[in-house]
Design a protein around this motif. Structure first.
Motif, short mmCIF file in Angstrom:
data_model
loop_
_atom_site.label_atom_id
_atom_site.label_comp_id
_atom_site.label_asym_id
_atom_site.label_seq_id
_atom_site.Cartn_x
_atom_site.Cartn_y
_atom_site.Cartn_z
N PRO A 79 -16.48 -0.44 -5.38
CA PRO A 79 -15.86 -1.77 -5.25
C PRO A 79 -14.64 -1.72 -4.33
N ASP A 80 -14.37 -2.84 -3.68
CA ASP A 80 -13.26 -2.91 -2.73
C ASP A 80 -11.91 -2.60 -3.36
N CYS A 81 -11.78 -2.85 -4.66
CA CYS A 81 -10.48 -2.63 -5.32
C CYS A 81 -10.18 -1.15 -5.55
N VAL A 82 -11.13 -0.28 -5.30
CA VAL A 82 -10.94 1.16 -5.51
C VAL A 82 -10.40 1.80 -4.24
N SER A 83 -9.33 2.55 -4.35
CA SER A 83 -8.76 3.28 -3.22
C SER A 83 -9.50 4.61 -3.07
N THR A 84 -10.30 4.72 -2.02
CA THR A 84 -11.04 5.96 -1.78
C THR A 84 -10.10 7.14 -1.63
N GLN A 85 -8.96 6.92 -0.98
CA GLN A 85 -8.01 8.01 -0.77
C GLN A 85 -7.47 8.53 -2.10
N ARG A 86 -7.08 7.61 -2.99
CA ARG A 86 -6.53 8.04 -4.29
C ARG A 86 -7.59 8.70 -5.15
N ALA A 134 -11.27 -3.17 -12.14
CA ALA A 134 -9.93 -3.67 -11.86
C ALA A 134 -8.92 -3.28 -12.95
N MET A 135 -9.42 -3.01 -14.15
CA MET A 135 -8.54 -2.61 -15.25
C MET A 135 -8.33 -1.10 -15.33
N ALA A 136 -9.08 -0.34 -14.54
CA ALA A 136 -8.98 1.11 -14.60
C ALA A 136 -7.71 1.58 -13.91
N PRO A 137 -7.15 2.73 -14.31
CA PRO A 137 -5.98 3.28 -13.61
C PRO A 137 -6.31 3.54 -12.14
N ALA A 138 -5.31 3.39 -11.27
CA ALA A 138 -5.54 3.61 -9.84
C ALA A 138 -5.94 5.05 -9.56
N CYS A 139 -5.46 5.98 -10.37
CA CYS A 139 -5.85 7.38 -10.25
C CYS A 139 -5.64 8.04 -11.60
N THR A 140 -6.20 9.20 -11.78
CA THR A 140 -6.09 9.88 -13.07
C THR A 140 -4.74 10.57 -13.20
N LEU A 141 -4.48 11.08 -14.39
CA LEU A 141 -3.30 11.92 -14.59
C LEU A 141 -3.36 13.13 -13.68
N PRO A 142 -2.22 13.68 -13.26
CA PRO A 142 -2.25 14.93 -12.48
C PRO A 142 -2.98 16.03 -13.27
N SER A 143 -3.61 16.92 -12.54
CA SER A 143 -4.35 18.00 -13.20
C SER A 143 -3.43 18.90 -14.01
N LEU A 144 -2.12 18.84 -13.77
CA LEU A 144 -1.16 19.63 -14.56
C LEU A 144 -1.21 19.25 -16.04
N VAL A 145 -1.52 17.99 -16.33
CA VAL A 145 -1.46 17.52 -17.72
C VAL A 145 -2.74 16.79 -18.14
N ALA A 146 -3.68 16.57 -17.24
CA ALA A 146 -4.90 15.82 -17.56
C ALA A 146 -5.70 16.54 -18.64
#
Length: 419
Positions: A212-219, A176-188
């Motif tokens: 876990p349910d809190c993870v957005s599979t799409q993102r 739940a504390m993790a970012p919803a998605c990573t930085l864009p690959s342009l700058v990751a």
């Protein structure tokens, strides 16, 4: 073309036996005089390297055994490979038991990587009651989670505890504390891709449990595909393997995973898989007991084994690929070569994915989108905004929208606004 399940079975079997041989000969692959080894920054002691190799080999065994349990037609040779690695790890664990016991008593916060080898062996009935109680005591003490470390390293402790106790990792509060998605690959950073893969591995026990349910599979899938295209472009087989393993383990509807596996399979199928910093020893890659080859390539080889195991254990997934008839297939390779020229990287024309991409049977738009995604990341990192704009327009021309193309549009607008 995409490797067959039989080919993937055979490769997993080979890597299991190779890992067993490396564990058996570990003393010959590490510096001989351990007493003289200094624990300098960036230079871990041979004991620390040994513990890491054992933990990562045990992880391979753990995931390979799950493929057998999943019973999706896993061939008998994989069971033989598991037995070989299990015995090698058990023998080594007995030799190191006194050192590990002493270390855990003095420093209970270092429960990983020492604990995972024991936890995996326990699944095979190789039990050490006293050492198990020590590990459980270390986990109960909780000091391992008080160390200032990246989030996925805390997840690692939870995962080890789950394996030790045969249960799902207790990870929801950390996820739940993790970012919803990573930085864009342009700058990751490379570390961002590594963190994403290991978060997925540990939260699901390499696919044994759903996300876990809190993870957005799409993102998560969009982030993973963007990073996969970038790392294909970087020709980093280590991270490509981890990203693919995460996609298959978590049954993510990845656009690029099957295509990427096809493109790099010839490299993953070599006796030892080239590590990210091993270009200077390409000519010695078949020397499995070469100390430098081992140090540079053992991890990537084990990752290839974990990838094979997660693929074999995973249920089939329908990837959301664009099925619109595409341009002539010869255009795919030409698009890759032209993109390499655009970003002034002709030395990468021999990269494994460029030659392997000819055998890809995915829709042409998907292949070109992956190539251009990687080129976008590379051009942006070189601060070549003109080429970024050209590549972005090419993606639009093929009618494919990706996380990287969206990020590129945002980045170009941001740079225009702020000079």
């Amino acid at each position: 073309m995409m490797p067959s399940r039989h080919e993937i079975h055979h490769r997993l079997q080979e890597i299991l036996h190779l890992a067993a041989a490396w564990i058996t000969h570990l003393d010959d692959l590490l510096p001989a005089n351990r007493a003289d080894a200094k624990n300098n920054w960036g230079a871990p002691t041979p004991d620390a390297v040994e513990d890491k190799v054992m933990a990562e080999s045990a992880t391979l065994l753990h995931v390979a055994y799950r493929a057998i349990v999943a019973d999706r037609g896993v061939e008998e040779g994989v069971e033989d490979g598991c037995a070989s690695l299990r015995e090698a790890l058990a023998t080594r664990a007995r030799l190191e038991r006194e050192r590990h016991t002493s270390l855990l008593r003095r420093a209970p916060h270092v429960v990983w990587p020492l604990g995972i080898t024991h936890a995996v062996l326990q699944r095979f009935g190789i039990m050490d009651k006293q050492f198990h109680e020590l590990l459980q005591g270390c986990l109960n003490l909780g000091w391992g989670e008080r160390v200032d470390r990246p989030l996925f390293r805390s997840l690692e402790i939870r995962w080890a505890s789950g394996v030790l106790n045969g249960c799902r990792p207790d990870a929801d509060d950390l996820i739940a504390m993790a970012p919803a998605c990573t930085l864009p690959s342009l700058v990751a950073r490379r570390e961002d891709a590594y963190a994403l893969t290991h978060t997925l591995f540990y939260a699901t026990d390499f696919g044994a449990y759903p996300l876990p349910d809190c993870v957005s599979t799409q993102r998560v899938t969009a982030s993973l595909d963007a990073l996969l295209a970038w790392q294909l472009w970087e020709d980093d087989l280590d991270l490509v393997g981890e990203l693919l393993a995460a996609a298959y383990a978590c049954a993510l509807p990845s656009r690029y995973s099957d295509m990427a596996l096809t493109a790099v399979w010839s490299e993953l199928n070599r006796p030892v898989v080239r590590g990210p910093f091993a270009a200077h020893i390409r000519h010695r890659m078949n020397s499995i007991y070469d100390v430098e080859v081992f140090g540079s390539c053992y991890h990537t080889t084990l990752v290839a084994g974990i990838l094979c195991a997660t693929y074999l254990a995973a249920p089939p997934v329908n990837s959301p690929q664009n099925q619109t008839p595409g341009p002539d297939r010869a255009l795919v390779t030409e698009e890759a070569l032209e993109s390499l020229r655009l970003v002034n990287q002709p030395e990468r024309l021999s990269a494994s994915w460029v030659t392997g991409i000819d055998g890809v049977l995915e829709p042409t738009q998907t292949v070109i989108a992956c190539v251009l995604d990687g080129a976008l990341a590379s051009a942006y990192r070189a601060d070549d905004l003109r080429t970024v704009a050209v590549l972005h327009q090419r993606l639009k021309r093929y009618g494919v929208t990706t996380a990287t193309s969206l990020a590129a549009a945002v980045a170009l607008d941001f740079r225009t606004r702020h000079g």
